[in-house]
Design a protein around this motif. Sequence first.
Motif, PDB file in Angstrom:
ATOM      1  N   UNK A 189       0.835  -1.205   0.000  1.00 37.79           N
ATOM      2  CA  UNK A 189       0.000   0.000   0.000  1.00 37.79           C
ATOM      3  C   UNK A 189       0.869   1.253   0.000  1.00 37.79           C
ATOM      4  N   UNK A 190       1.942   1.249   0.804  1.00 44.69           N
ATOM      5  CA  UNK A 190       2.821   2.426   0.861  1.00 44.69           C
ATOM      6  C   UNK A 190       3.462   2.672  -0.505  1.00 44.69           C
ATOM      7  N   UNK A 191       3.910   1.618  -1.154  1.00 40.89           N
ATOM      8  CA  UNK A 191       4.537   1.786  -2.480  1.00 40.89           C
ATOM      9  C   UNK A 191       3.510   2.279  -3.504  1.00 40.89           C
ATOM     10  N   UNK A 192       2.285   1.786  -3.393  1.00 42.02           N
ATOM     11  CA  UNK A 192       1.258   2.204  -4.343  1.00 42.02           C
ATOM     12  C   UNK A 192       0.849   3.658  -4.107  1.00 42.02           C
ATOM     13  N   UNK A 193       0.767   4.060  -2.837  1.00 41.22           N
ATOM     14  CA  UNK A 193       0.505   5.473  -2.548  1.00 41.22           C
ATOM     15  C   UNK A 193       1.634   6.352  -3.111  1.00 41.22           C
ATOM     16  N   UNK A 194       2.872   5.866  -2.978  1.00 42.20           N
ATOM     17  CA  UNK A 194       4.022   6.631  -3.474  1.00 42.20           C
ATOM     18  C   UNK A 194       3.966   6.788  -4.991  1.00 42.20           C
ATOM     19  N   UNK A 195       3.319   5.852  -5.672  1.00 40.50           N
ATOM     20  CA  UNK A 195       3.158   5.953  -7.127  1.00 40.50           C
ATOM     21  C   UNK A 195       2.076   6.966  -7.510  1.00 40.50           C
ATOM     22  N   UNK A 196       1.322   7.413  -6.499  1.00 37.58           N
ATOM     23  CA  UNK A 196       0.268   8.386  -6.770  1.00 37.58           C
ATOM     24  C   UNK A 196      -1.127   7.810  -6.796  1.00 37.58           C
ATOM     25  N   UNK A 197      -1.287   6.517  -6.516  1.00 33.18           N
ATOM     26  CA  UNK A 197      -2.624   5.919  -6.502  1.00 33.18           C
ATOM     27  C   UNK A 197      -3.429   6.473  -5.335  1.00 33.18           C
ATOM     28  N   UNK A 198      -4.709   6.732  -5.580  1.00 31.73           N
ATOM     29  CA  UNK A 198      -5.589   7.302  -4.563  1.00 31.73           C
ATOM     30  C   UNK A 198      -6.571   6.223  -4.097  1.00 31.73           C
ATOM     31  N   UNK A 199      -6.360   5.702  -2.907  1.00 29.45           N
ATOM     32  CA  UNK A 199      -7.259   4.700  -2.346  1.00 29.45           C
ATOM     33  C   UNK A 199      -7.115   4.727  -0.829  1.00 29.45           C
ATOM     34  N   UNK A 200      -8.085   4.130  -0.159  1.00 29.47           N
ATOM     35  CA  UNK A 200      -8.073   4.049   1.305  1.00 29.47           C
ATOM     36  C   UNK A 200      -7.895   2.595   1.718  1.00 29.47           C
ATOM     37  N   UNK A 201      -7.111   2.380   2.761  1.00 29.02           N
ATOM     38  CA  UNK A 201      -6.913   1.039   3.317  1.00 29.02           C
ATOM     39  C   UNK A 201      -7.453   1.016   4.741  1.00 29.02           C
ATOM     40  N   UNK A 202      -8.317   0.053   5.018  1.00 32.08           N
ATOM     41  CA  UNK A 202      -8.905  -0.084   6.357  1.00 32.08           C
ATOM     42  C   UNK A 202      -8.647  -1.499   6.859  1.00 32.08           C
ATOM     43  N   UNK A 203      -7.964  -1.611   7.997  1.00 33.31           N
ATOM     44  CA  UNK A 203      -7.728  -2.896   8.643  1.00 33.31           C
ATOM     45  C   UNK A 203      -8.750  -3.069   9.758  1.00 33.31           C
ATOM     46  N   UNK A 204      -9.398  -4.228   9.795  1.00 29.81           N
ATOM     47  CA  UNK A 204     -10.415  -4.509  10.809  1.00 29.81           C
ATOM     48  C   UNK A 204     -10.024  -5.771  11.563  1.00 29.81           C
ATOM     49  N   UNK A 205      -9.828  -5.662  12.869  1.00 32.69           N
ATOM     50  CA  UNK A 205      -9.477  -6.823  13.685  1.00 32.69           C
ATOM     51  C   UNK A 205      -8.661  -6.404  14.875  1.00 32.69           C
ATOM     52  N   UNK A 206      -8.740  -7.169  15.936  1.00 25.84           N
ATOM     53  CA  UNK A 206      -7.995  -6.843  17.139  1.00 25.84           C
ATOM     54  C   UNK A 206      -6.532  -7.222  17.029  1.00 25.84           C
ATOM     55  N   UNK A 207      -5.724  -6.741  17.967  1.00 28.12           N
ATOM     56  CA  UNK A 207      -4.314  -7.132  17.978  1.00 28.12           C
ATOM     57  C   UNK A 207      -4.160  -8.597  18.340  1.00 28.12           C
ATOM     58  N   UNK A 208      -3.207  -9.263  17.677  1.00 26.47           N
ATOM     59  CA  UNK A 208      -2.952 -10.663  17.965  1.00 26.47           C
ATOM     60  C   UNK A 208      -1.785 -10.814  18.916  1.00 26.47           C
ATOM     61  N   UNK A 209      -1.140 -11.978  18.842  1.00 30.02           N
ATOM     62  CA  UNK A 209      -0.089 -12.281  19.825  1.00 30.02           C
ATOM     63  C   UNK A 209       1.162 -11.439  19.613  1.00 30.02           C
ATOM     64  N   UNK A 210       1.405 -10.928  18.405  1.00 27.61           N
ATOM     65  CA  UNK A 210       2.562 -10.063  18.167  1.00 27.61           C
ATOM     66  C   UNK A 210       2.212  -9.097  17.031  1.00 27.61           C
ATOM     67  N   UNK A 211       1.638  -7.974  17.394  1.00 24.40           N
ATOM     68  CA  UNK A 211       1.216  -6.992  16.396  1.00 24.40           C
ATOM     69  C   UNK A 211       2.066  -5.728  16.452  1.00 24.40           C
ATOM     70  N   UNK A 212       3.165  -5.746  17.210  1.00 24.08           N
ATOM     71  CA  UNK A 212       3.937  -4.525  17.449  1.00 24.08           C
ATOM     72  C   UNK A 212       4.503  -3.948  16.154  1.00 24.08           C
ATOM     73  N   UNK A 213       5.048  -4.800  15.273  1.00 22.57           N
ATOM     74  CA  UNK A 213       5.650  -4.290  14.037  1.00 22.57           C
ATOM     75  C   UNK A 213       4.593  -3.681  13.128  1.00 22.57           C
ATOM     76  N   UNK A 214       3.447  -4.355  13.012  1.00 23.71           N
ATOM     77  CA  UNK A 214       2.376  -3.854  12.156  1.00 23.71           C
ATOM     78  C   UNK A 214       1.811  -2.554  12.725  1.00 23.71           C
ATOM     79  N   UNK A 215       1.632  -2.498  14.036  1.00 20.62           N
ATOM     80  CA  UNK A 215       1.119  -1.269  14.645  1.00 20.62           C
ATOM     81  C   UNK A 215       2.097  -0.108  14.431  1.00 20.62           C
TER      82      UNK A 215
END
Length: 503
Positions: free
Chosen positions: A347-373
């Motif tokens: 998504x970050x690379x696609x935004x950098x290319x100029x694409x216009x879209x929204x990304x929504x993540x739905x779900x609670x944190x799991x056993x190791x979500x620190x890097x993603x957060x």
Amino acid sequence: MTAPAADRDAEVTRLLAQRLRAGAEAALADPPAREADAARDADACLQALVGLLVGSRAPEVAWLVLTLLAGAYPGADDVREIRRAADLEDGDGLTLRLLERAHAIAAAHRGHDREAVVTSDVVVDVDMCARFDFHNGIQRVAREVARRWADRAVTFVAWTESAGATRALTARETERATRWRDTGAAALGLVEEEDGDAARQPLVIPWRSRVVLLEVPLPDLRSSRLATLAELSGSAVSAIGYDAIPLISADIRPLGEPNGFVTYLTAVKHVRRVAGISESAAEEFRGFSGALDAQGLAGPVVTEVVLPTTVPPAPEGWVRREPARPLVLSVGRLEPHKNHGALLQAAERLWSEGADFELCLVGGPGWDSSAVEADMARLQAAGRPLTWRRGVGDAEMWDLIRSASCTAFVSLHEGYGLPVAESLACGTPVLTTRYGSQGQIARDGGCVVVDPRDDDDVLDGLRRIVTEPGLREELRAEASRRPARDWDDYAAELWVALVEGTA
């Protein structure tokens, strides 16, 4: 002896007599006449059961008598010791050996405080679904099946607090397991402890019965007790096979989880039948079953009963409207094997290319979500159109899935991939993994498939599904032509595979 102590001893004797009487009437063609005195009745039933054990030398009789005496399931070593003692001891010696073994089991589990029901009906284990409000993928499957099996001749059970034996459900637990209603709390991972009536529920002891595991048992004594039940109790145990992720993909699961899963497999190797939820899951369990030949075990018969793709109907008058800015929705707990990191990078690379879209993540944190957060926080600080939704109830979840331009689920390993199937059932295109169970779902259309371990491939797939509205329209048309199959179909097929197939 003080009055309270005497009363307590009398109650323990009454409960012991009740359990032994229930066992004698279930196992003996001609149980002894009922004695008015509880101690005498307990002794008469015990001696009759010991006589059955001496005459049959059957391990299932040893299992039953130990369970009745202890008020908890014995382990395999307990059963084998009593079975050997039946070859060597006379009736009195065997009775003393039984009482000695049962006392040690009872001391660990306090099962002597309960009455028991001994049943040959189908026993269905819904422990997590009954005791907790947690409602993830496995619990959703188990609850949908339990709802549809509730009108069959089954007994639903949970486990005692010490995981010593199965017990009847309370009214609240029955409601939670068979008539689930979403409250929103489950989406946050909140749990409700078992209610106070649970300690008063009778034990449920299967006798030459069929036992079905709708969930994966918690990694504690349940697994070893289930293994003994499956191997030595005379009851046929069967199970849904969800996946072998903790074993096959141990590198992307929490430390210690593989060990817990192996304890579960000690039970699986003695079950009669496993119904894999997908072709991929069935192959994983077939591989395990085949490997058991090295231990001289037949292993379970593994079949495939694929999960359905049913979803609630859209609200009356609802019409799909493509968002002005394409919305990519990703549903699933934030855990390493879900591969959110690859999606965020794409998504970050696609935004950098100029694409216009929204990304929504739905779900609670799991056993190791620190890097993603951390990645999400960095992208949000940079002003990227990224949101993370937690605590989303069922109704809002379905609205999000139907309203999204597409969903993205590029997991590294799944037993099934329910978000993929549910998105397609809502007519929403999906970016997903090309192999395993997700690839199996994608075969019927509606998906762009990628290699989730290839960042460039994930980017290319995301680019196509975001920037090509014509492609999304084609994928929606494919999704609309997918074969329909609902939970009624699944529950009926599962009954044939796991219950009728173990008769």
